[in-house]
Design a protein around this motif. Structure first.
Motif, PDB file in Angstrom:
ATOM      1  N   THR A   5     -23.005  -1.868   0.312  1.00 20.40           N
ATOM      2  CA  THR A   5     -23.974  -1.070  -0.435  1.00 20.40           C
ATOM      3  C   THR A   5     -24.395  -1.766  -1.726  1.00 20.40           C
ATOM      4  OG1 THR A   5     -22.963   0.903   0.472  1.00 20.40           O
ATOM      5  CG2 THR A   5     -24.397   1.210  -1.423  1.00 20.40           C
ATOM      6  N   GLY A   6     -23.477  -2.436  -2.402  1.00 20.79           N
ATOM      7  CA  GLY A   6     -23.790  -3.125  -3.653  1.00 20.79           C
ATOM      8  C   GLY A   6     -24.432  -4.483  -3.471  1.00 20.79           C
ATOM      9  N   GLY A   7     -24.722  -4.882  -2.220  1.00 17.23           N
ATOM     10  CA  GLY A   7     -25.373  -6.162  -1.966  1.00 17.23           C
ATOM     11  C   GLY A   7     -24.425  -7.337  -1.863  1.00 17.23           C
ATOM     12  N   LEU A   8     -23.109  -7.067  -1.949  1.00 18.66           N
ATOM     13  CA  LEU A   8     -22.130  -8.136  -1.766  1.00 18.66           C
ATOM     14  C   LEU A   8     -21.901  -8.352  -0.275  1.00 18.66           C
ATOM     15  CD1 LEU A   8     -19.488  -7.137  -4.466  1.00 18.66           C
ATOM     16  CD2 LEU A   8     -21.239  -8.918  -4.638  1.00 18.66           C
ATOM     17  N   LEU A   9     -21.339  -9.489   0.061  1.00 18.45           N
ATOM     18  CA  LEU A   9     -21.005  -9.798   1.438  1.00 18.45           C
ATOM     19  C   LEU A   9     -19.496  -9.620   1.606  1.00 18.45           C
ATOM     20  CD1 LEU A   9     -22.477 -10.741   3.984  1.00 18.45           C
ATOM     21  CD2 LEU A   9     -22.006 -13.088   3.296  1.00 18.45           C
ATOM     22  N   LEU A  10     -19.107  -8.745   2.508  1.00 18.62           N
ATOM     23  CA  LEU A  10     -17.696  -8.431   2.751  1.00 18.62           C
ATOM     24  C   LEU A  10     -17.187  -9.222   3.945  1.00 18.62           C
ATOM     25  CD1 LEU A  10     -15.107  -6.607   2.413  1.00 18.62           C
ATOM     26  CD2 LEU A  10     -16.213  -5.063   4.052  1.00 18.62           C
ATOM     27  N   PHE A  11     -16.037  -9.853   3.780  1.00 22.98           N
ATOM     28  CA  PHE A  11     -15.318 -10.519   4.869  1.00 22.98           C
ATOM     29  C   PHE A  11     -14.027  -9.738   5.072  1.00 22.98           C
ATOM     30  CE2 PHE A  11     -18.100 -13.694   3.193  1.00 22.98           C
ATOM     31  CZ  PHE A  11     -18.380 -14.580   4.223  1.00 22.98           C
ATOM     32  N   ARG A  12     -13.788  -9.241   6.303  1.00 26.62           N
ATOM     33  CA  ARG A  12     -12.590  -8.434   6.553  1.00 26.62           C
ATOM     34  C   ARG A  12     -11.894  -8.909   7.827  1.00 26.62           C
ATOM     35  NH1 ARG A  12     -11.612  -3.389   4.757  1.00 26.62           N
ATOM     36  NH2 ARG A  12     -13.830  -2.916   4.575  1.00 26.62           N
ATOM     37  N   VAL A  13     -10.559  -8.924   7.765  1.00 24.66           N
ATOM     38  CA  VAL A  13      -9.721  -9.204   8.933  1.00 24.66           C
ATOM     39  C   VAL A  13      -8.793  -8.016   9.103  1.00 24.66           C
ATOM     40  CG1 VAL A  13      -7.902 -10.683   9.869  1.00 24.66           C
ATOM     41  CG2 VAL A  13      -9.780 -11.709   8.585  1.00 24.66           C
ATOM     42  N   ASN A  14      -8.769  -7.454  10.310  1.00 22.64           N
ATOM     43  CA  ASN A  14      -7.829  -6.382  10.649  1.00 22.64           C
ATOM     44  C   ASN A  14      -6.895  -6.881  11.732  1.00 22.64           C
ATOM     45  OD1 ASN A  14      -8.867  -4.367   8.912  1.00 22.64           O
ATOM     46  ND2 ASN A  14     -10.461  -3.879  10.383  1.00 22.64           N
ATOM     47  N   THR A  15      -5.611  -6.702  11.517  1.00 21.80           N
ATOM     48  CA  THR A  15      -4.636  -7.113  12.521  1.00 21.80           C
ATOM     49  C   THR A  15      -4.339  -5.941  13.457  1.00 21.80           C
ATOM     50  OG1 THR A  15      -2.623  -6.423  11.360  1.00 21.80           O
ATOM     51  CG2 THR A  15      -3.507  -8.611  10.812  1.00 21.80           C
ATOM     52  N   PRO A  16      -3.791  -6.254  14.618  1.00 25.08           N
ATOM     53  CA  PRO A  16      -3.255  -5.187  15.454  1.00 25.08           C
ATOM     54  C   PRO A  16      -1.924  -4.745  14.854  1.00 25.08           C
ATOM     55  CG  PRO A  16      -2.718  -7.293  16.416  1.00 25.08           C
ATOM     56  CD  PRO A  16      -3.585  -7.570  15.191  1.00 25.08           C
ATOM     57  N   CYS A  17      -1.257  -3.852  15.507  1.00 21.61           N
ATOM     58  CA  CYS A  17       0.076  -3.452  15.073  1.00 21.61           C
ATOM     59  C   CYS A  17       1.014  -4.652  15.230  1.00 21.61           C
ATOM     60  CB  CYS A  17       0.552  -2.273  15.935  1.00 21.61           C
ATOM     61  SG  CYS A  17       2.020  -1.489  15.285  1.00 21.61           S
ATOM     62  N   LEU A  18       1.703  -5.003  14.155  1.00 22.08           N
ATOM     63  CA  LEU A  18       2.619  -6.151  14.148  1.00 22.08           C
ATOM     64  C   LEU A  18       4.028  -5.687  13.809  1.00 22.08           C
ATOM     65  CD1 LEU A  18       0.364  -8.635  12.142  1.00 22.08           C
ATOM     66  CD2 LEU A  18       0.726  -8.588  14.620  1.00 22.08           C
ATOM     67  N   MET A  19       4.997  -6.425  14.294  1.00 26.28           N
ATOM     68  CA  MET A  19       6.406  -6.123  14.054  1.00 26.28           C
ATOM     69  C   MET A  19       6.975  -7.188  13.123  1.00 26.28           C
ATOM     70  SD  MET A  19       8.891  -4.066  14.899  1.00 26.28           S
ATOM     71  CE  MET A  19       8.473  -3.273  16.419  1.00 26.28           C
ATOM     72  N   PRO A  20       7.595  -6.767  12.013  1.00 28.48           N
ATOM     73  CA  PRO A  20       8.209  -7.779  11.146  1.00 28.48           C
ATOM     74  C   PRO A  20       9.399  -8.424  11.870  1.00 28.48           C
ATOM     75  CG  PRO A  20       8.686  -5.563  10.338  1.00 28.48           C
ATOM     76  CD  PRO A  20       7.760  -5.419  11.503  1.00 28.48           C
ATOM     77  N   PRO A  21       9.722  -9.665  11.530  1.00 27.01           N
ATOM     78  CA  PRO A  21      10.769 -10.410  12.250  1.00 27.01           C
ATOM     79  C   PRO A  21      12.147  -9.737  12.214  1.00 27.01           C
ATOM     80  CG  PRO A  21       9.641 -11.858  10.706  1.00 27.01           C
ATOM     81  CD  PRO A  21       9.092 -10.484  10.507  1.00 27.01           C
ATOM     82  N   THR A  22      12.446  -8.977  11.185  1.00 26.56           N
ATOM     83  CA  THR A  22      13.782  -8.389  11.066  1.00 26.56           C
ATOM     84  C   THR A  22      13.903  -7.056  11.787  1.00 26.56           C
ATOM     85  OG1 THR A  22      13.111  -7.388   8.981  1.00 26.56           O
ATOM     86  CG2 THR A  22      14.248  -9.507   8.865  1.00 26.56           C
ATOM     87  N   ALA A  23      12.791  -6.499  12.246  1.00 27.91           N
ATOM     88  CA  ALA A  23      12.813  -5.169  12.868  1.00 27.91           C
ATOM     89  C   ALA A  23      13.100  -5.273  14.360  1.00 27.91           C
ATOM     90  CB  ALA A  23      11.478  -4.473  12.651  1.00 27.91           C
ATOM     91  N   THR A  24      13.537  -4.176  14.911  1.00 34.59           N
ATOM     92  CA  THR A  24      13.762  -4.040  16.336  1.00 34.59           C
ATOM     93  C   THR A  24      12.908  -2.890  16.815  1.00 34.59           C
ATOM     94  OG1 THR A  24      16.050  -4.735  16.022  1.00 34.59           O
ATOM     95  CG2 THR A  24      15.483  -3.724  18.123  1.00 34.59           C
ATOM     96  N   GLU A  25      12.127  -3.137  17.859  1.00 29.08           N
ATOM     97  CA  GLU A  25      11.269  -2.074  18.377  1.00 29.08           C
ATOM     98  C   GLU A  25      12.088  -0.956  18.961  1.00 29.08           C
ATOM     99  OE1 GLU A  25       7.393  -2.370  20.777  1.00 29.08           O
ATOM    100  OE2 GLU A  25       8.028  -4.421  20.440  1.00 29.08           O
ATOM    101  N   THR A  26      11.677   0.269  18.652  1.00 28.70           N
ATOM    102  CA  THR A  26      12.326   1.430  19.250  1.00 28.70           C
ATOM    103  C   THR A  26      11.562   1.814  20.502  1.00 28.70           C
ATOM    104  OG1 THR A  26      10.996   2.864  17.839  1.00 28.70           O
ATOM    105  CG2 THR A  26      13.209   2.347  17.074  1.00 28.70           C
ATOM    106  N   PRO A  27      12.248   2.261  21.535  1.00 25.03           N
ATOM    107  CA  PRO A  27      11.558   2.644  22.777  1.00 25.03           C
ATOM    108  C   PRO A  27      10.591   3.797  22.501  1.00 25.03           C
ATOM    109  CG  PRO A  27      13.956   2.654  23.068  1.00 25.03           C
ATOM    110  CD  PRO A  27      13.686   2.418  21.624  1.00 25.03           C
ATOM    111  N   HIS A  28       9.520   3.842  23.274  1.00 27.03           N
ATOM    112  CA  HIS A  28       8.508   4.885  23.115  1.00 27.03           C
ATOM    113  C   HIS A  28       8.972   6.163  23.763  1.00 27.03           C
ATOM    114  CE1 HIS A  28       5.950   1.584  21.959  1.00 27.03           C
ATOM    115  NE2 HIS A  28       6.121   1.027  23.136  1.00 27.03           N
TER     116      HIS A  28
END
Length: 150
Positions: free
Chosen positions: A127-150
């Motif tokens: 809206t202000g005339g600036l140019l926006l650059f955006r990156v969105n990641t998917p859901c990521l898991m940090p290296p120290t975490a363990t995924e819990t079953p769904h």
């Protein structure tokens, strides 16, 4: 490369590594297009991954939205998005949306995704005339975490 399935393990990436990659990607897009980013405007935003039924796992998984602006003149915006589009297509990104003008005015939008990684890229006139650059990641898991079953 195939598209990840809903039950595949989440990609593992430390928050700092995700932010560094997003920063590098926005810098690469700007460099490709010949514009300068206002590095002071960089805004990394981390949030929890939210499931289909609004559930939030307590195992550290996250998404990142990284945004940074360029004060490139408005008349350069269409050329910038064309150059970024060409580079992203060359890198294997799928162009999901593209516009240079709306109602006769410069109003650029470029949305791209990478099916294999689920990363999303946006470059757009704000809206202000600036140019926006955006990156969105998917859901990521940090290296120290363990995924819990769904």
């Amino acid at each position: 490369m195939s598209t990840p399935g809903p039950n595949d393990p989440l990609p593992v990436k430390a928050r700092q590594d995700a932010q560094d990659w997003a920063k590098h990607m926005t810098e690469y897009m700007a460099q490709t297009a010949g514009v300068t980013l206002d590095t002071g405007s960089a805004d990394p935003f981390f949030n929890d991954c939210v499931g289909k039924h609004d559930e939030v796992a307590k195992d550290g998984r996250y998404k990142l939205s990284y945004a940074v602006y360029s004060s490139a003149p408005l008349e350069q915006h269409p050329e910038v998005v064309r150059k970024v589009r060409a580079m992203l297509e060359q890198q294997g990104f799928k162009i999901d949306g593209y516009r240079e003008t709306a109602n006769g005015k410069v109003d650029t939008v470029l949305d791209a995704s990478q099916p294999s990684s689920r990363y999303l890229i946006t470059v757009e006139t704000t809206t202000g005339g600036l140019l926006l650059f955006r990156v969105n990641t998917p859901c990521l898991m940090p290296p120290t975490a363990t995924e819990t079953p769904h």
